[in-house]
Design a protein around this motif. Sequence first.
Motif, PDB file in Angstrom:
ATOM      1  N   MET A 100      19.414  69.669  15.131  1.00 49.27           N
ATOM      2  CA  MET A 100      20.290  70.179  16.179  1.00 49.27           C
ATOM      3  C   MET A 100      20.984  68.968  16.799  1.00 49.27           C
ATOM      4  SD  MET A 100      21.145  73.126  17.689  1.00 49.27           S
ATOM      5  CE  MET A 100      19.783  74.246  17.415  1.00 49.27           C
ATOM      6  N   LYS A 101      22.268  68.839  16.540  1.00 48.65           N
ATOM      7  CA  LYS A 101      23.017  67.677  17.008  1.00 48.65           C
ATOM      8  C   LYS A 101      23.542  67.844  18.428  1.00 48.65           C
ATOM      9  CE  LYS A 101      23.416  64.650  13.834  1.00 48.65           C
ATOM     10  NZ  LYS A 101      22.693  63.403  13.983  1.00 48.65           N
ATOM     11  N   ASN A 102      23.955  69.060  18.773  1.00 47.67           N
ATOM     12  CA  ASN A 102      24.550  69.285  20.079  1.00 47.67           C
ATOM     13  C   ASN A 102      24.592  70.787  20.340  1.00 47.67           C
ATOM     14  OD1 ASN A 102      25.974  68.666  22.487  1.00 47.67           O
ATOM     15  ND2 ASN A 102      27.926  69.013  21.471  1.00 47.67           N
ATOM     16  N   VAL A 103      24.564  71.138  21.602  1.00 49.63           N
ATOM     17  CA  VAL A 103      24.784  72.517  22.008  1.00 49.63           C
ATOM     18  C   VAL A 103      25.791  72.475  23.150  1.00 49.63           C
ATOM     19  CG1 VAL A 103      23.764  74.626  22.956  1.00 49.63           C
ATOM     20  CG2 VAL A 103      22.425  73.178  21.406  1.00 49.63           C
ATOM     21  N   SER A 104      26.890  73.161  22.980  1.00 52.31           N
ATOM     22  CA  SER A 104      27.862  73.226  24.064  1.00 52.31           C
ATOM     23  C   SER A 104      27.967  74.675  24.523  1.00 52.31           C
ATOM     24  CB  SER A 104      29.230  72.693  23.623  1.00 52.31           C
ATOM     25  OG  SER A 104      29.812  73.539  22.676  1.00 52.31           O
ATOM     26  N   PHE A 105      28.332  74.846  25.779  1.00 49.54           N
ATOM     27  CA  PHE A 105      28.467  76.203  26.297  1.00 49.54           C
ATOM     28  C   PHE A 105      29.513  76.215  27.403  1.00 49.54           C
ATOM     29  CE2 PHE A 105      25.380  74.229  29.027  1.00 49.54           C
ATOM     30  CZ  PHE A 105      25.614  74.758  30.293  1.00 49.54           C
ATOM     31  N   ASN A 106      30.092  77.372  27.589  1.00 50.77           N
ATOM     32  CA  ASN A 106      30.995  77.593  28.710  1.00 50.77           C
ATOM     33  C   ASN A 106      30.881  79.056  29.110  1.00 50.77           C
ATOM     34  OD1 ASN A 106      32.930  79.078  27.024  1.00 50.77           O
ATOM     35  ND2 ASN A 106      33.449  77.093  26.184  1.00 50.77           N
ATOM     36  N   TYR A 107      31.520  79.387  30.201  1.00 50.96           N
ATOM     37  CA  TYR A 107      31.418  80.748  30.701  1.00 50.96           C
ATOM     38  C   TYR A 107      32.750  81.155  31.315  1.00 50.96           C
ATOM     39  CZ  TYR A 107      30.881  78.430  35.214  1.00 50.96           C
ATOM     40  OH  TYR A 107      31.075  77.644  36.326  1.00 50.96           O
ATOM     41  N   GLN A 108      32.893  82.442  31.488  1.00 52.87           N
ATOM     42  CA  GLN A 108      34.093  82.985  32.101  1.00 52.87           C
ATOM     43  C   GLN A 108      33.665  84.012  33.140  1.00 52.87           C
ATOM     44  OE1 GLN A 108      36.658  85.003  29.337  1.00 52.87           O
ATOM     45  NE2 GLN A 108      38.442  84.659  30.617  1.00 52.87           N
ATOM     46  N   LEU A 109      34.255  83.902  34.316  1.00 52.31           N
ATOM     47  CA  LEU A 109      33.977  84.865  35.374  1.00 52.31           C
ATOM     48  C   LEU A 109      34.893  86.070  35.235  1.00 52.31           C
ATOM     49  CD1 LEU A 109      33.649  82.476  38.452  1.00 52.31           C
ATOM     50  CD2 LEU A 109      31.813  83.449  37.062  1.00 52.31           C
ATOM     51  N   GLY A 110      34.451  87.208  35.758  1.00 56.48           N
ATOM     52  CA  GLY A 110      35.289  88.390  35.780  1.00 56.48           C
ATOM     53  C   GLY A 110      36.469  88.183  36.721  1.00 56.48           C
ATOM     54  N   VAL A 111      37.485  88.972  36.558  1.00 58.14           N
ATOM     55  CA  VAL A 111      38.698  88.793  37.358  1.00 58.14           C
ATOM     56  C   VAL A 111      38.627  89.497  38.708  1.00 58.14           C
ATOM     57  CG1 VAL A 111      40.206  88.377  35.392  1.00 58.14           C
ATOM     58  CG2 VAL A 111      39.838  90.710  36.163  1.00 58.14           C
ATOM     59  N   TYR A 112      37.731  90.449  38.873  1.00 59.12           N
ATOM     60  CA  TYR A 112      37.662  91.215  40.115  1.00 59.12           C
ATOM     61  C   TYR A 112      36.436  90.826  40.932  1.00 59.12           C
ATOM     62  CZ  TYR A 112      41.159  93.951  37.696  1.00 59.12           C
ATOM     63  OH  TYR A 112      42.278  94.326  37.016  1.00 59.12           O
ATOM     64  N   TYR A 113      36.637  90.765  42.246  1.00 65.08           N
ATOM     65  CA  TYR A 113      35.558  90.447  43.168  1.00 65.08           C
ATOM     66  C   TYR A 113      34.392  91.386  42.932  1.00 65.08           C
ATOM     67  CZ  TYR A 113      33.036  89.443  47.411  1.00 65.08           C
ATOM     68  OH  TYR A 113      32.061  89.077  48.284  1.00 65.08           O
ATOM     69  N   PRO A 114      33.182  90.933  42.907  1.00 65.80           N
ATOM     70  CA  PRO A 114      32.706  89.608  43.282  1.00 65.80           C
ATOM     71  C   PRO A 114      32.704  88.588  42.141  1.00 65.80           C
ATOM     72  CG  PRO A 114      30.814  91.012  42.922  1.00 65.80           C
ATOM     73  CD  PRO A 114      32.047  91.849  42.682  1.00 65.80           C
ATOM     74  N   ASN A 115      33.506  88.805  41.133  1.00 68.35           N
ATOM     75  CA  ASN A 115      33.676  87.881  40.012  1.00 68.35           C
ATOM     76  C   ASN A 115      32.373  87.529  39.301  1.00 68.35           C
ATOM     77  OD1 ASN A 115      35.683  86.902  42.395  1.00 68.35           O
ATOM     78  ND2 ASN A 115      36.731  87.104  40.436  1.00 68.35           N
ATOM     79  N   PRO A 116      31.645  88.545  38.831  1.00 73.07           N
ATOM     80  CA  PRO A 116      30.418  88.233  38.084  1.00 73.07           C
ATOM     81  C   PRO A 116      30.758  87.538  36.767  1.00 73.07           C
ATOM     82  CG  PRO A 116      30.978  90.532  37.804  1.00 73.07           C
ATOM     83  CD  PRO A 116      31.949  89.966  38.823  1.00 73.07           C
ATOM     84  N   ILE A 117      29.769  86.944  36.181  1.00 67.26           N
ATOM     85  CA  ILE A 117      29.954  86.308  34.874  1.00 67.26           C
ATOM     86  C   ILE A 117      30.327  87.407  33.877  1.00 67.26           C
ATOM     87  CG2 ILE A 117      28.811  85.053  33.001  1.00 67.26           C
ATOM     88  CD1 ILE A 117      26.937  83.899  35.185  1.00 67.26           C
ATOM     89  N   GLY A 118      31.400  87.171  33.142  1.00 62.08           N
ATOM     90  CA  GLY A 118      31.847  88.136  32.147  1.00 62.08           C
ATOM     91  C   GLY A 118      31.376  87.800  30.751  1.00 62.08           C
ATOM     92  N   LYS A 119      31.338  86.500  30.463  1.00 62.42           N
ATOM     93  CA  LYS A 119      30.866  86.101  29.136  1.00 62.42           C
ATOM     94  C   LYS A 119      30.353  84.672  29.164  1.00 62.42           C
ATOM     95  CE  LYS A 119      34.925  84.331  26.770  1.00 62.42           C
ATOM     96  NZ  LYS A 119      35.746  84.333  25.597  1.00 62.42           N
ATOM     97  N   ILE A 120      29.466  84.397  28.239  1.00 59.63           N
ATOM     98  CA  ILE A 120      28.908  83.063  28.031  1.00 59.63           C
ATOM     99  C   ILE A 120      29.059  82.754  26.546  1.00 59.63           C
ATOM    100  CG2 ILE A 120      26.854  81.593  28.153  1.00 59.63           C
ATOM    101  CD1 ILE A 120      25.785  83.528  30.335  1.00 59.63           C
TER     102      ILE A 120
END
Length: 124
Positions: free
Chosen positions: A58-78
Amino acid sequence: MELIQEADTLELVHEHGNWSLSRETGFSPVQLLTASAAACSTYVFEKLLDERGIPYEMKNVSFNYQLGVYYPNPIGKIDVHFFIKANQRVREEIEHVFYQIAENCPIIQSLHPHIKINESIVFI
């Protein structure tokens, strides 16, 4: 576990050094949650590969996330990307194990089902 208030920042107490929890100077709670999902996925993936005796690095693990567009802006995807060095002959086995991560990761299992988890392997 314990949180302490230091000035305008919360700190997560840890024996090897506290973690600063603040949008400006440390990790935000959202970053900790997404990092936890990525770390859990990595631990599970490595454990499953090791249990089967599949050689890899395992050389590396990268990750990012995106918040939802509507309040309260929960995490939409990882998105989690595993960068793995492995011999061509075991790559199919690695891919087979890869599809077992979500069902074996307690963090992913604990997330709301509306949070989309996208995981991928990049062979290097």
